[in-house]
Design a protein around this motif. Structure first.
Motif, mmCIF file in Angstrom:
data_model
loop_
_atom_site.group_PDB
_atom_site.id
_atom_site.type_symbol
_atom_site.label_atom_id
_atom_site.label_comp_id
_atom_site.label_asym_id
_atom_site.label_seq_id
_atom_site.Cartn_x
_atom_site.Cartn_y
_atom_site.Cartn_z
ATOM 1 N N PRO A 247 5.239 -5.769 -14.315
ATOM 2 C CA PRO A 247 4.737 -5.257 -15.433
ATOM 3 C C PRO A 247 3.432 -4.763 -15.327
ATOM 4 C CG PRO A 247 5.880 -7.296 -15.514
ATOM 5 C CD PRO A 247 5.822 -6.841 -14.007
ATOM 6 N N LEU A 248 2.474 -5.207 -14.536
ATOM 7 C CA LEU A 248 1.058 -4.561 -14.422
ATOM 8 C C LEU A 248 0.896 -3.463 -13.526
ATOM 9 C CD1 LEU A 248 -0.687 -8.195 -13.543
ATOM 10 C CD2 LEU A 248 -0.297 -7.191 -15.863
ATOM 11 N N LEU A 249 1.648 -3.363 -12.400
ATOM 12 C CA LEU A 249 1.686 -2.228 -11.542
ATOM 13 C C LEU A 249 1.976 -0.844 -11.998
ATOM 14 C CD1 LEU A 249 2.353 -3.848 -8.039
ATOM 15 C CD2 LEU A 249 0.210 -3.079 -9.057
ATOM 16 N N VAL A 250 3.183 -1.009 -12.615
ATOM 17 C CA VAL A 250 3.906 0.139 -13.206
ATOM 18 C C VAL A 250 2.993 1.247 -14.443
ATOM 19 C CG1 VAL A 250 5.811 1.245 -14.452
ATOM 20 C CG2 VAL A 250 6.141 -0.379 -12.479
ATOM 21 N N PRO A 251 2.710 0.166 -15.473
ATOM 22 C CA PRO A 251 1.798 1.046 -16.475
ATOM 23 C C PRO A 251 0.378 1.058 -15.774
ATOM 24 C CG PRO A 251 2.780 -0.987 -17.203
ATOM 25 C CD PRO A 251 3.026 -1.175 -15.877
ATOM 26 N N ALA A 252 0.025 0.389 -15.102
ATOM 27 C CA ALA A 252 -1.520 0.901 -14.605
ATOM 28 C C ALA A 252 -1.336 2.162 -13.629
ATOM 29 C CB ALA A 252 -1.949 -0.410 -13.599
ATOM 30 N N THR A 253 -0.337 2.198 -12.852
ATOM 31 C CA THR A 253 -0.206 3.516 -11.929
ATOM 32 C C THR A 253 -0.106 4.608 -12.874
ATOM 33 O OG1 THR A 253 0.934 2.081 -10.280
ATOM 34 C CG2 THR A 253 1.228 4.477 -10.067
ATOM 35 N N LEU A 254 0.845 4.660 -13.965
ATOM 36 C CA LEU A 254 0.959 5.811 -14.974
ATOM 37 C C LEU A 254 -0.456 5.918 -15.510
ATOM 38 C CD1 LEU A 254 4.304 4.828 -16.244
ATOM 39 C CD2 LEU A 254 3.682 6.716 -14.848
ATOM 40 N N HIS A 255 -1.226 4.861 -15.971
ATOM 41 C CA HIS A 255 -2.324 5.303 -16.592
ATOM 42 C C HIS A 255 -3.525 6.038 -15.775
ATOM 43 C CE1 HIS A 255 -2.495 4.137 -20.700
ATOM 44 N NE2 HIS A 255 -1.842 2.871 -20.441
ATOM 45 N N VAL A 256 -3.602 5.333 -14.496
ATOM 46 C CA VAL A 256 -4.626 6.021 -13.486
ATOM 47 C C VAL A 256 -4.290 7.579 -13.074
ATOM 48 C CG1 VAL A 256 -5.232 5.725 -11.231
ATOM 49 C CG2 VAL A 256 -5.192 3.893 -12.620
ATOM 50 N N LEU A 257 -3.013 7.636 -12.937
ATOM 51 C CA LEU A 257 -2.419 9.248 -12.426
ATOM 52 C C LEU A 257 -2.492 9.907 -13.525
ATOM 53 C CD1 LEU A 257 -0.087 8.157 -9.384
ATOM 54 C CD2 LEU A 257 -2.806 8.781 -9.375
ATOM 55 N N LEU B 184 0.881 -1.117 0.180
ATOM 56 C CA LEU B 184 -0.110 -0.012 -0.043
ATOM 57 C C LEU B 184 0.831 1.170 0.106
ATOM 58 C CD1 LEU B 184 -2.704 -1.088 2.456
ATOM 59 C CD2 LEU B 184 -3.083 -0.787 0.130
ATOM 60 N N ILE B 185 1.764 1.274 0.904
ATOM 61 C CA ILE B 185 2.743 2.259 0.831
ATOM 62 C C ILE B 185 3.617 2.758 -0.546
ATOM 63 C CG2 ILE B 185 4.727 3.335 1.795
ATOM 64 C CD1 ILE B 185 4.215 1.956 4.357
ATOM 65 N N LEU B 186 4.036 1.579 -1.160
ATOM 66 C CA LEU B 186 4.614 1.800 -2.247
ATOM 67 C C LEU B 186 3.848 1.802 -3.432
ATOM 68 C CD1 LEU B 186 7.133 -1.499 -1.983
ATOM 69 C CD2 LEU B 186 7.627 0.740 -1.955
ATOM 70 N N HIS B 187 2.719 1.569 -3.454
ATOM 71 C CA HIS B 187 1.923 1.515 -4.787
ATOM 72 C C HIS B 187 0.669 2.384 -4.834
ATOM 73 C CE1 HIS B 187 4.730 -0.711 -6.987
ATOM 74 N NE2 HIS B 187 4.892 -1.882 -6.125
ATOM 75 N N ILE B 188 0.427 2.833 -3.540
ATOM 76 C CA ILE B 188 -0.731 3.866 -3.615
ATOM 77 C C ILE B 188 -0.345 5.074 -3.046
ATOM 78 C CG2 ILE B 188 -2.956 4.068 -2.573
ATOM 79 C CD1 ILE B 188 -3.779 1.119 -2.737
ATOM 80 N N ILE B 189 0.227 4.921 -1.738
ATOM 81 C CA ILE B 189 0.673 6.260 -1.091
ATOM 82 C C ILE B 189 1.711 7.202 -1.525
ATOM 83 C CG2 ILE B 189 1.568 7.177 1.046
ATOM 84 C CD1 ILE B 189 -0.141 4.920 2.731
ATOM 85 N N MET B 190 2.820 6.381 -1.997
ATOM 86 C CA MET B 190 4.007 7.205 -2.416
ATOM 87 C C MET B 190 3.689 7.592 -4.042
ATOM 88 S SD MET B 190 5.766 7.570 -0.107
ATOM 89 C CE MET B 190 6.993 8.429 -0.970
ATOM 90 N N PRO B 191 3.021 6.698 -4.759
ATOM 91 C CA PRO B 191 2.843 7.481 -6.081
ATOM 92 C C PRO B 191 1.779 8.772 -6.263
ATOM 93 C CG PRO B 191 2.739 4.945 -6.436
ATOM 94 C CD PRO B 191 2.819 5.332 -4.691
ATOM 95 N N LEU B 192 0.910 8.438 -5.188
ATOM 96 C CA LEU B 192 -0.103 9.694 -5.096
ATOM 97 C C LEU B 192 0.876 10.909 -4.407
ATOM 98 C CD1 LEU B 192 -3.245 8.148 -3.503
ATOM 99 C CD2 LEU B 192 -3.186 9.316 -5.638
ATOM 100 N N ILE B 193 1.735 10.828 -3.714
ATOM 101 C CA ILE B 193 2.596 11.831 -3.125
ATOM 102 C C ILE B 193 3.411 12.301 -4.334
ATOM 103 C CG2 ILE B 193 4.516 12.142 -1.612
ATOM 104 C CD1 ILE B 193 3.299 10.672 0.338
#
Length: 322
Positions: free
Chosen positions: A141-151, A75-84
């Protein structure tokens, strides 16, 4: 073997200086190093393979039986910190979607294999660290592109499929190969080949950072107030990662061993992989936050490690243990 071990110990002692020195070399020799850019994915795949020789599937299974800390780290790595990162980019650079993308990418990439070194040095929970690296790597390979797309949405063109293939080739397949070798040989491959190959991993890290640094040499050679602002914003957000890891550990009253693992893994990222992705799939300005993070990632790890050592000495003043 003993000679290589001595070299590796020396390189570990100067880890905080390796990446800043590599960036300096990349800037000074940019015109020579750019021709080696096609070697970067291969070097990085080798580094990932060697780093994964110490990871076993049993490490993941032990942690998965009590997954609270693993879930907190994800949660810290892939939700909180990308939002920050996204918020910091939008706040300080609202007119530059590529820099905002760079800050999102900085925190969307998986935790760094090098965190194993720091967690080991300060006697943290190594099993938790290894399980996190395994799961985070396989999902990258799923989390990185997905995070970029969402944000970022459609603000910046994202080569999703190419990025996924790059992560699969550079990170996932070498990691799986290393772990399978570990399981097949019951850990003998790491005991036999891990120590002699360890210094070459650090040389590979230096090479990757130097080559990546050469691609943005013109920006670094003509540093201005905007570049200084990028570096300071990167520094502040990366420090927040460590502090959030410490805060969550204190709030949950986890043991010092667990707290050490959570702090290092919350603060560290696989910046070499991030730089490769930024340079291969985006305009050069996207790589500035990622590469600026390389200037002080190891230095911050050493700083927080020193703070951990002081805390441990204060909590055990009369223990007499070495």
């Amino acid at each position: 073997m003993s000679g290589l071990s001595r070299i590796n110990r020396t390189l570990e002692r100067i880890m905080p200086l390796i990446t800043p020195a590599a960036i300096a070399v990349g800037v000074l020799l940019d015109w020579r190093l750019r021709s080696f850019e096609h070697w970067v994915p291969w070097i990085f795949a080798f580094m990932t393979l060697v780093g994964s020789l110490k990871i076993g599937f049993a490490d993941m299974l032990r942690v998965l039986t009590r997954p609270t800390k693993l879930i907190a780290l994800m949660l810290i790595l892939h939700i909180i910190m990308p939002l920050i990162g996204w918020g910091a980019g939008r706040l300080f650079f609202p007119d530059d979607p590529y820099l905002v993308t760079g800050y999102v990418l900085l925190f969307a990439i998986p935790t760094g294999v090098v965190s194993v070194v720091w967690v080991t040095i300060y006697s943290g929970n190594l099993a938790l660290t290894l399980a996190l690296i395994l799961i985070d790597t396989l999902l990258s390979p799923l989390l990185v592109p997905a995070t970029l797309h969402v944000l970022m949405g459609t603000a910046v063109p994202i080569e999703t499929w190419s990025m996924m293939k790059g992560l699969l080739w550079m990170v996932v397949l070498p990691s799986l190969a290393g772990m399978l070798l570990n399981e097949w040989t019951r850990g003998n491959v790491n005991r036999t080949w891990g120590p002699p190959l360890a210094p070459f991993v650090k040389v590979g890290l230096f090479s990757v950072v130097a080559i990546n640094g050469s691609t943005i040499a013109s920006d670094l050679k003509h540093a201005d107030a905007r570049l200084l602002e990028i570096v300071l914003v990167t520094l502040a957000t990366v420090v927040l990662g460590y502090l959030i890891g410490w805060g969550v550990s204190a709030w949950r009253r986890w043991s010092l061993e667990d707290s050490i693992a959570v702090q290092f893994n919350s603060g560290m990222r696989n910046l070499s992989a991030g730089a490769v992705l930024a340079i291969q799939y985006f305009p050069a300005s996207v790589s500035l936050p990622v590469i600026s993070g390389m200037l002080f990632q190891q230095l911050l790890a050493a700083t927080f490690g020193y703070r951990i050592s002081r805390s441990r000495r204060k909590s055990e003043p009369d223990s007499g243990r070495i």
